[in-house]
Design a protein around this motif. Structure first.
Motif, short mmCIF file in Angstrom:
data_model
loop_
_atom_site.label_atom_id
_atom_site.label_comp_id
_atom_site.label_asym_id
_atom_site.label_seq_id
_atom_site.Cartn_x
_atom_site.Cartn_y
_atom_site.Cartn_z
N ALA A 105 55.35 56.63 66.30
CA ALA A 105 54.11 57.03 65.62
C ALA A 105 54.62 57.14 64.04
O ALA A 105 53.73 56.58 63.10
N ARG A 106 55.65 57.72 63.77
CA ARG A 106 55.96 57.84 62.43
C ARG A 106 56.38 56.49 61.57
O ARG A 106 55.78 56.31 60.56
N ALA A 107 56.97 55.44 62.42
CA ALA A 107 57.11 54.46 61.95
C ALA A 107 55.81 53.51 61.52
O ALA A 107 55.64 52.77 60.80
N TRP A 108 54.98 53.75 62.70
CA TRP A 108 53.79 53.16 62.77
C TRP A 108 53.06 53.58 61.39
O TRP A 108 52.34 52.78 60.56
N ASP A 109 52.81 54.97 61.12
CA ASP A 109 52.23 55.45 59.87
C ASP A 109 52.66 54.97 58.69
O ASP A 109 52.14 54.99 57.59
N CYS A 118 59.40 45.65 61.04
CA CYS A 118 60.49 46.61 61.68
C CYS A 118 61.69 46.46 61.09
O CYS A 118 62.80 46.83 61.39
N ARG A 119 61.91 45.39 60.11
CA ARG A 119 63.06 45.10 59.49
C ARG A 119 63.65 46.02 58.74
O ARG A 119 63.06 47.11 58.11
N GLY A 120 65.04 46.39 59.17
CA GLY A 120 65.67 47.63 58.51
C GLY A 120 65.57 48.91 59.18
O GLY A 120 66.27 49.76 59.06
N LEU A 121 64.77 48.98 60.37
CA LEU A 121 64.64 50.26 61.31
C LEU A 121 65.71 50.27 62.10
O LEU A 121 66.37 49.55 62.26
N ARG A 122 65.78 51.46 62.82
CA ARG A 122 66.72 51.69 63.92
C ARG A 122 66.11 51.51 65.37
O ARG A 122 64.99 51.68 65.58
N ALA A 123 66.94 50.51 66.07
CA ALA A 123 66.42 50.25 67.40
C ALA A 123 67.22 51.09 68.51
O ALA A 123 68.50 51.39 68.23
N ALA A 124 66.39 51.32 69.71
CA ALA A 124 66.93 51.89 70.65
C ALA A 124 66.75 50.95 72.02
O ALA A 124 65.81 50.40 72.09
N CYS A 125 67.93 50.82 72.68
CA CYS A 125 67.91 49.57 73.79
C CYS A 125 68.56 50.29 75.15
O CYS A 125 69.72 51.07 74.94
N SER A 168 60.54 59.20 70.24
CA SER A 168 59.81 60.40 69.86
C SER A 168 60.71 61.43 69.10
O SER A 168 60.13 62.14 68.51
N ALA A 169 61.88 61.42 69.45
CA ALA A 169 62.90 62.52 68.79
C ALA A 169 63.14 62.03 67.28
O ALA A 169 63.85 62.95 66.64
N GLY A 170 62.85 60.82 67.03
CA GLY A 170 63.18 60.38 65.72
C GLY A 170 64.51 60.03 65.45
O GLY A 170 64.95 59.82 64.34
N GLU A 171 65.20 59.57 66.49
CA GLU A 171 66.34 59.20 66.44
C GLU A 171 66.53 57.54 66.49
O GLU A 171 67.64 56.89 66.08
N ALA A 172 65.11 56.90 66.62
CA ALA A 172 65.29 55.43 66.33
C ALA A 172 63.67 55.16 66.29
O ALA A 172 62.92 55.95 66.24
N GLU A 173 63.48 53.91 65.69
CA GLU A 173 62.07 53.74 65.56
C GLU A 173 61.52 52.63 66.44
O GLU A 173 60.09 52.36 66.41
N VAL A 174 62.22 51.65 66.95
CA VAL A 174 61.74 50.86 67.53
C VAL A 174 62.38 50.37 68.98
O VAL A 174 63.77 50.54 68.97
N ALA A 175 61.91 50.00 69.87
CA ALA A 175 62.46 49.48 71.19
C ALA A 175 61.54 48.23 72.07
O ALA A 175 60.49 48.42 71.73
N ARG A 192 54.91 61.23 77.49
CA ARG A 192 56.02 60.70 76.89
C ARG A 192 55.58 59.45 75.82
O ARG A 192 56.39 59.12 74.87
N LEU A 193 54.41 59.04 75.79
CA LEU A 193 53.70 57.95 74.97
C LEU A 193 52.94 58.55 73.88
O LEU A 193 52.36 57.69 73.16
N ARG A 194 52.83 59.99 73.58
CA ARG A 194 52.01 60.50 72.71
C ARG A 194 52.37 60.04 71.39
O ARG A 194 51.63 59.87 70.45
N ASP A 195 53.85 60.07 71.02
CA ASP A 195 54.18 59.68 69.89
C ASP A 195 54.62 58.10 69.83
O ASP A 195 55.53 57.72 68.85
#
Length: 274
Positions: A105-109, A118-125, A168-175, A192-195
């Motif tokens: 949600a933070r990245a969306w905002d 999303c270029r330059g953001l952190r991904a989680a996989c 959600s924890a702010g450790e990544a922005e996109v997945a 789990r989808l609130r953010d």
């Protein structure tokens, strides 16, 4: 083969889902035994950590694998493709499914409302051997990458649930999240989808196949396919909770689409998710 083994390691998103998949497995084996299949099959209490070894076992009667190891890591060389589940979930059509691309949600905002943004953001996989989390996202990102890079970093977190947690924890922005898993989370763990925000979907790919060792004779494999259909129809409430419409019969060649997506990313100079 003196004793067979069966286990369904995929889509056990919650304890309830795990219990329902185990019940469907037991009903499948019961229906199979009534048509001449083995009466005694080992059902491990815990899913083995080394799934590649499980899927290649010569005594594997029934399991489910991901399309990436099936097509790309040689699992298809050791198994027969039995059936592919068809799910009632956004992104699914017949035996095909997609990954939902999500952002925090933070990245969306702050403007990450499309994949290009999303270029330059952190991904989680979830893992490097996952089609839904890695290969599908790599294929989607490849046309946007520059000099083989798009994200600032990629964290390999072990599961789709962990990827959602990282966002959600702010450790990544996109997945990229398997759309069936996302539907299960929406049903059972909506907090789990609130953010989390959805920004698109990947290209479609054949779903996660149900497989058996090639040591299972073809005639028995056909009966096992019928037993899957019987088990699915046996409990309509279970099928609804699992969002399982039934099973379709795809050809092994249909899974070449997964390899094609990897090849297309490489051709665009993006061989790794980064």
């Amino acid at each position: 083969m003196s004793r067979w083994i069966a286990a369904l390691p995929m889509y056990n998103v919650t304890p309830q889902h795990d219990a329902l998949w185990r019940a469907l497995l037991r009903d499948t084996l019961a229906a199979f035994s009534q048509s001449g299949g083995p009466r005694e099959v080992d059902l491990p209490a815990a899913i083995p950590d080394d799934l590649l070894t499980l899927w290649r076992r010569p005594d594997l009667l029934l399991s489910q694998t991901c399309g990436f190891p099936y097509r790309m890591l040689g699992v298809a060389d050791s198994v027969n493709l039995l059936a592919t589940p068809a799910f009632d979930a956004e992104g699914c059509e017949g035996g095909f499914y997609r990954s939902t691309i999500v952002v925090s949600a933070r990245a969306w905002d702050t403007g990450a409302v499309s994949l290009a943004a999303c270029r330059g953001l952190r991904a989680a996989c979830n893992g490097q051997d996952s089609h839904s989390g890695m290969n599908a996202l790599r294929h989607a990102v490849a046309p946007l990458a520059r000099d083989g890079r798009f994200f600032s970093s990629v964290a390999w977190v072990g599961s789709h649930l962990n990827a959602l947690r990282a966002l959600s924890a702010g450790e990544a922005e996109v997945a990229a999240i398997d759309c069936v898993t996302l539907a299960y989370v929406r049903d059972a763990l909506p907090e789990r989808l609130r953010d989390i925000r959805s920004i698109g979907m990947s290209a479609a790919a054949p779903g996660l196949p149900f497989i058996a060792s090639r040591n299972l004779p073809d005639q028995q494999a056909a009966l096992l396919r019928d037993a899957l259909d019987t088990a699915c129809a046996a409990d309509s409430q279970r099928a609804r909770t699992l969002r399982l419409r039934g099973f379709v019969r795809l050809a092994a060649a249909d899974y070449a689409r997964i390899e094609r997506y990897a090849d297309e990313a490489r051709a665009l100079g993006y061989p790794e998710l980064r």
